[in-house]
Design an enzyme around this catalytic site. Structure first.
Site, short mmCIF file in Angstrom:
data_model
loop_
_atom_site.label_atom_id
_atom_site.label_comp_id
_atom_site.label_asym_id
_atom_site.label_seq_id
_atom_site.Cartn_x
_atom_site.Cartn_y
_atom_site.Cartn_z
N LYS A 107 0.99 -1.43 0.03
CA LYS A 107 0.12 -0.23 -0.02
C LYS A 107 1.00 1.18 0.15
O LYS A 107 0.73 2.15 -0.81
CB LYS A 107 -1.10 0.02 1.30
CG LYS A 107 -1.98 -1.25 1.35
CD LYS A 107 -2.89 -1.25 0.41
CE LYS A 107 -3.78 -2.27 0.40
NZ LYS A 107 -3.49 -3.70 0.80
N LYS A 123 -8.49 1.87 3.88
CA LYS A 123 -8.00 0.52 3.85
C LYS A 123 -6.67 0.33 4.75
O LYS A 123 -6.05 1.32 5.01
CB LYS A 123 -7.34 0.20 2.38
CG LYS A 123 -6.27 1.30 2.02
CD LYS A 123 -5.83 0.88 0.34
CE LYS A 123 -6.95 1.22 -0.64
NZ LYS A 123 -6.36 0.91 -1.92
N ARG A 141 -4.92 -4.78 -13.19
CA ARG A 141 -3.58 -5.49 -12.80
C ARG A 141 -2.60 -5.43 -13.75
O ARG A 141 -2.69 -6.04 -15.02
CB ARG A 141 -3.42 -6.98 -12.24
CG ARG A 141 -2.12 -7.84 -12.18
CD ARG A 141 -1.47 -6.95 -11.06
NE ARG A 141 -1.72 -6.81 -9.65
CZ ARG A 141 -1.82 -7.67 -8.76
NH1 ARG A 141 -1.41 -8.87 -9.22
NH2 ARG A 141 -2.47 -7.48 -7.62
N ARG A 150 -9.99 -6.20 -12.95
CA ARG A 150 -10.86 -7.03 -11.97
C ARG A 150 -11.97 -6.21 -11.81
O ARG A 150 -11.86 -5.22 -11.13
CB ARG A 150 -10.09 -7.23 -10.90
CG ARG A 150 -8.94 -8.48 -10.62
CD ARG A 150 -7.71 -7.82 -11.14
NE ARG A 150 -7.22 -6.77 -10.53
CZ ARG A 150 -6.43 -6.73 -9.61
NH1 ARG A 150 -6.12 -7.93 -8.92
NH2 ARG A 150 -5.97 -5.84 -8.99
N ARG A 168 -15.08 -3.46 -4.24
CA ARG A 168 -13.69 -4.08 -4.67
C ARG A 168 -13.80 -4.76 -5.58
O ARG A 168 -14.89 -5.72 -6.02
CB ARG A 168 -13.62 -5.07 -3.31
CG ARG A 168 -13.34 -4.08 -2.08
CD ARG A 168 -13.34 -5.04 -0.85
NE ARG A 168 -14.68 -5.78 -0.74
CZ ARG A 168 -14.75 -6.77 0.02
NH1 ARG A 168 -13.72 -6.96 1.08
NH2 ARG A 168 -15.88 -7.72 0.24
N ASP A 192 -1.40 -2.19 -9.43
CA ASP A 192 -2.76 -2.07 -9.28
C ASP A 192 -3.22 -0.48 -9.88
O ASP A 192 -2.83 0.26 -9.20
CB ASP A 192 -3.22 -2.51 -8.05
CG ASP A 192 -3.69 -3.86 -7.78
OD1 ASP A 192 -3.03 -4.60 -8.67
OD2 ASP A 192 -3.68 -4.15 -6.40
N GLU A 231 -2.03 0.33 -5.67
CA GLU A 231 -0.89 -0.45 -5.12
C GLU A 231 0.39 -0.96 -5.95
O GLU A 231 0.26 -1.08 -7.13
CB GLU A 231 -1.68 -2.02 -4.54
CG GLU A 231 -2.70 -1.70 -3.53
CD GLU A 231 -3.25 -2.99 -2.86
OE1 GLU A 231 -2.48 -4.07 -3.17
OE2 GLU A 231 -4.22 -2.90 -2.40
N ASN A 283 2.21 -4.35 -5.78
CA ASN A 283 2.41 -5.82 -5.40
C ASN A 283 3.70 -6.45 -5.78
O ASN A 283 4.08 -6.54 -6.80
CB ASN A 283 1.33 -6.55 -6.18
CG ASN A 283 -0.05 -6.00 -5.67
OD1 ASN A 283 -0.57 -6.37 -4.44
ND2 ASN A 283 -0.72 -5.15 -6.40
#
Length: 315
Positions: free
Chosen positions: A124, A159, A209, A224, A232, A272, A280, A282
């Site tokens: 994050k 979050k 992504r 997504r 979400r 993301d 984000e 990842n």
């Protein structure tokens, strides 16, 4: 090559969508030997970082998909590459594993992603290093700051910094309904830091992504898309994955971050992106290889193993 995968228990894999399985399959197709172990199998003993590893044979059966030889104790520097693929939560046990893996590097092991880089890039918080690509964002444990941020932006997302799969995320609209109780719960009455961001309406089009491999942008990503009124898009939260070409904005973000993150030792990164904004970075075990391959024809696992072979310096 001899490649060891640090991963969750193989019996838990859903191989029809698992990216680690896709990596293993491609590595075997090229004639590489693959091994597997878990974080709990790592030890420092006798001056060396060791792991209890099993050589893995893929059977081709979609259910009974692997055979594991009897485990042996092996120094991690005896492998040509060690691939870190353990899923979050990124708790203290995960951090301890990165310390041991970092020591293994000092003893000659080649580990991807680099353990220090994994530890240094909270998935994050890392976005704050690239503020030109993020929506208005606040990181704090202070209730008054969060309330002021809500007053300014009206529609916000809160979050946890250690969440995964969309867990623990709240949206608070202009009416501020339940904001106080959400703040209390998430910050533990001001004792835990959280991230607060302006709500991005483009989430209805998907949380994209975007994969970086060896510092380069994979040309297709996976959007997504939230379902049934969800905020979400995470697949774990019921989102539907749709492979799409990387947009001009996504490519701009990826091409800016790619070389920087690769230089830091991050061979594989999942960005993301919602609309024009990165949300984000990842670095633990980025996914979506198989969904992108099945829908676009882009063989992400092959791209990854190409990059791994090059990074490890072994044909």
């Amino acid at each position: 090559m001899k490649i060891a995968f640090a991963a969750d228990p193989l019996a838990s894999f859903k191989i029809y969508k698992d990216s680690t399985f896709a990596m293993m399959r491609e590595a075997v197709r090229r004639g590489h030997e693959i091994y597997a172990f878990e974080h709990k199998d790592i030890a420092f003993d006798g001056g060396a970082v060791l792991a209890q590893v099993s050589r893995i044979t893929l059977t081709g059966d979609p259910v009974d998909w692997y055979r594991a030889d009897a485990a042996i104790v092996q120094a991690l520097n005896k492998f040509d590459a060690v691939v870190e693929r353990t899923d979050p939560p990124f708790d203290m046990e995960y951090i301890y594993a990165t310390y041991l893996l970092e020591l293994a590097e000092k003893q000659g092991a080649k580990i991807f992603n680099k353990p220090e880089a994994i530890r240094s890039h909270n998935e994050k918080l890392a976005i704050t290093q690239f503020a030109q690509f993020i929506a208005p964002t606040l990181v704090t444990s202070d209730e008054m700051r969060i309330r002021a941020f809500h007053k300014e932006h009206s529609d916000i997302i809160l979050k946890p910094l250690d969440g995964m799969g969309g867990a623990g995320i709240f949206r608070v609209k202009e009416d501020g309904l339940n904001l106080g109780s959400i703040i209390e719960q998430m910050t533990h009455h001001g004792n835990r830091t959280v991230m607060v961001q302006r709500y991005i309406p483009d989430i209805v089009k998907g949380d994209k992504r975007v994969l970086l491999i060896g510092g380069k942008v994979v040309p297709y990503g996976l959007a997504r898309i939230p379902q049934n009124g969800e905020v979400r898009g995470n697949l774990a939260a019921g989102g539907v994955g749709v492979a799409q070409p990387v947009s001009a904005r996504e490519r701009e973000i990826g091409e800016t971050l790619g070389p920087i993150l690769a230089q830091r030792g991050l061979l594989l990164v999942g960005l993301d992106v919602i609309g024009d904004y990165m949300t984000e970075i990842n670095v633990t075990s980025p996914t979506c290889f198989q969904e992108i391959m099945e829908q676009s024809g882009i063989d992400v696992a092959a791209i990854f193993i190409d990059a791994l072979e090059q990074a490890a310096g072994v044909p």
